[in-house]
Enzyme design. Structure first.
Site, PDB file in Angstrom:
ATOM      1  N   LYS A 282       0.820  -1.169  -0.032  1.00  0.00           N
ATOM      2  CA  LYS A 282      -0.031   0.124   0.056  1.00  0.00           C
ATOM      3  C   LYS A 282       0.693   1.181  -0.054  1.00  0.00           C
ATOM      4  O   LYS A 282       2.084   1.178   0.429  1.00  0.00           O
ATOM      5  CB  LYS A 282      -0.876  -0.055   1.258  1.00  0.00           C
ATOM      6  CG  LYS A 282      -1.925  -1.031   1.486  1.00  0.00           C
ATOM      7  CD  LYS A 282      -2.724  -1.113   2.591  1.00  0.00           C
ATOM      8  CE  LYS A 282      -3.871  -2.209   2.895  1.00  0.00           C
ATOM      9  NZ  LYS A 282      -4.713  -1.789   1.876  1.00  0.00           N
ATOM     10  N   ARG A 356     -10.419 -11.510   1.674  1.00  0.00           N
ATOM     11  CA  ARG A 356     -11.424 -12.446   1.243  1.00  0.00           C
ATOM     12  C   ARG A 356     -10.987 -13.835   1.193  1.00  0.00           C
ATOM     13  O   ARG A 356     -11.660 -14.844   1.119  1.00  0.00           O
ATOM     14  CB  ARG A 356     -11.910 -11.905  -0.200  1.00  0.00           C
ATOM     15  CG  ARG A 356     -10.767 -11.905  -1.287  1.00  0.00           C
ATOM     16  CD  ARG A 356     -11.203 -10.930  -2.460  1.00  0.00           C
ATOM     17  NE  ARG A 356     -11.195  -9.844  -1.942  1.00  0.00           N
ATOM     18  CZ  ARG A 356     -11.384  -8.553  -3.081  1.00  0.00           C
ATOM     19  NH1 ARG A 356     -11.749  -8.738  -4.074  1.00  0.00           N
ATOM     20  NH2 ARG A 356     -11.431  -7.385  -2.504  1.00  0.00           N
TER      21      ARG A 356
END
Length: 502
Positions: A282, A356
């Site tokens: 990130k 996920r």
């Protein structure tokens, strides 16, 4: 803080402060009018002089008013009477507690809980909402302060929520009981979320779960380590974890408050205790906030604790997939193909879509180990949910309309809202892969939707809903901190289910 409920006239209260409302254009509420009559018009005189005009959130304090037994009267602006809805009620309660804690009194009788709130006719709700507002204002996270730190102190130690009639006391007491339990769950979620990631690791979450199990007699805890998960074939969850020195944990907290034959409600939380993005790292700005990527797990802890605190007659299982996502020579890479516990294979396009993957194996584990009535997973899953709904509502998906509706209604009831989103079959095309059963991301468009579609592939046999809470789990900026959402929604859903089953 001690919370009580009573019924009685405000002019007869022998307390440190009586709290009453004033509407726009200096119109006294019914409770304030009683005080005004008893004090020979003192309150009206104050308003005529312009000390308070009733604007929402404004306050004025009157000291030692003749003919009244209380030490002070706190007037709280409530805005226009016809617009006094649940949102404005919360703002009035927040203004009241802010002023009360600054005053230095020990106790107060709060008559805001007697006022008519548009769209609400249940004193249990009004008391519960006021209590949650108070607890939210009083919350502080000081666990990591130095030895020389002294927390600010306030003398306020008791609030008495007032209702008009003795017949209303039962509902008000229920509001206190539900509010206390919900507030305890919210605090638990805030504390876990705010804890720094060098302390709040997957193992730390497992330890907190075991402590919770030791505290409540109807609550037991199971913790799976990486070796056990490897034997079960949890390649997706362990793929995320392999770049970190912190071992992953799968945590199950089983609260058995209902009948033995009652199918449990299972809550599954994403517990990424720190998310650097992995190899797909990130940007550095605000990366510290990625300690909040375990907000789903924190809310599962909070909801389970709230159920136990209420001694709720419901079977609830809280499952947490706890991992850390870091770049490393052993970290999983874009281009890797992972085999999930379900046997479905996943091509990794972006290692920053890791939550996920952990949830996929957790959902499969739930399917194989329980016979749930409903499964709700919650995760700070996508920035796309924040872009779509801002910080006002969680994104709500699911494969069962009654379940989606029940969650939405619970959120509306407690002011912790979720908004239904589509997960149509057409969106699944974005997850197509040339090399595996699916890709782990679906491209730039509809990111929250395709993430939900990914999870749905691991919940086809379940009555399932998904809450993307990336927009609601924490605040940034000057008010940076965990919000404890959506513990309120989940707890209200469990309460509603228990009433429906009764």
């Amino acid at each position: 803080m001690e919370y009580l409920v009573k019924s009685g006239s405000p002019e007869k209260q022998r307390v440190g402060c009586v709290v009453v409302g004033v509407f726009d254009r200096r119109k006294l509420s019914q409770q304030a009018r009683a005080l005004d009559f008893a004090s020979d018009g003192v309150l009206s005189s104050i308003l005529r002089r312009g000390d308070l005009d009733g604007k929402l959130g404004d306050t004025a304090v009157l000291h030692n008013v003749d003919e009244l037994l209380c030490d002070r009267v706190l007037l709280v602006g409530c805005g226009k009477e016809r617009e006094f809805n649940d949102r404005n009620y919360q703002k009035a309660c927040a203004a009241a507690i802010k002023q009360l804690t600054a005053l230095g009194g020990v106790d107060a009788a709060v008559y805001l809980t007697e006022m008519n709130v548009r769209g609400r006719d249940d004193f249990a709700w009004q008391v519960k909402d006021a209590l949650l507002t108070v607890e939210d204002h009083l919350y502080r996270f000081d666990a990591c302060r130095g030895d020389g730190f002294e927390a600010p102190r306030h003398k306020l130690s008791r609030l008495v929520f007032q209702v008009p009639r003795r017949s209303d006391l039962r509902a008000a007491e229920r509001g206190v009981a539900e509010g206390r339990a919900t507030a305890a769950g919210v605090k638990r979620a805030k504390d876990l979320g705010n804890m720094p990631p060098n302390i709040c690791t997957p193992s730390y979450l497992a330890e907190r779960a075991e402590e919770l199990g030791n505290t409540h007699g109807k609550l037991s805890t199971r913790v799976l380590g990486e070796d056990e998960m490897a034997e079960l074939g949890m390649g997706a969850l362990l793929g995320v974890s392999q770049g970190s020195r912190q071992p992953a944990r799968l945590i199950a907290m089983e609260y058995n408050g209902g009948a033995s034959k009652q199918k449990p409600i299972v809550l599954v939380g994403k517990g990424v205790t720190f998310d650097s993005g992995g190899i797909s790292i990130k940007p550095g700005a605000a990366m510290d906030e990625m300690k909040y990527d375990m907000g789903g797990a924190a809310s599962v802890f909070g909801a389970v604790e709230a159920a136990a605190e209420m001694d709720l007659e419901q079977n609830v299982v809280g499952v947490v997939a706890a991992v850390e996502n870091l770049p490393d020579g052993n970290a999983y890479r874009p281009g890797d193909i992972l085999t999930s516990m379900s046997g479905q294979t996943i091509e990794i396009i972006n290692t920053d879509a890791e939550g996920r993957l952990a949830l996929a194996d957790a959902l499969t584990w739930v399917e194989q180990n329980y016979d749930p009535d409903a499964v709700v997973d919650l995760a700070t899953l996508t920035g796309a949910a924040l872009m779509a709904l801002g910080s006002h509502a969680a994104a709500l998906y699911g494969n069962n309309s009654p379940l989606r509706r029940a969650l939405r209604d619970a959120g509306d009831a407690i002011g912790d809202r979720a908004w239904p989103m589509p997960a149509w079959e057409e969106y699944n095309e974005q997850l197509d892969s040339n090399f595996a059963d699916m890709a782990n991301v679906g491209g730039k468009l509809a990111g929250s939707v395709t993430a939900a579609c990914f999870l749905q592939r691991f919940a086809r046999k379940l009555r399932w809903a998904h809450l993307d809470i990336a927009g609601v789990a924490w605040k940034s900026g000057g008010e940076k901190g965990a919000t404890g959402r959506p513990v309120g929604l989940l707890t209200q859903y469990l309460i509603d289910r228990t009433r429906d089953d009764a």
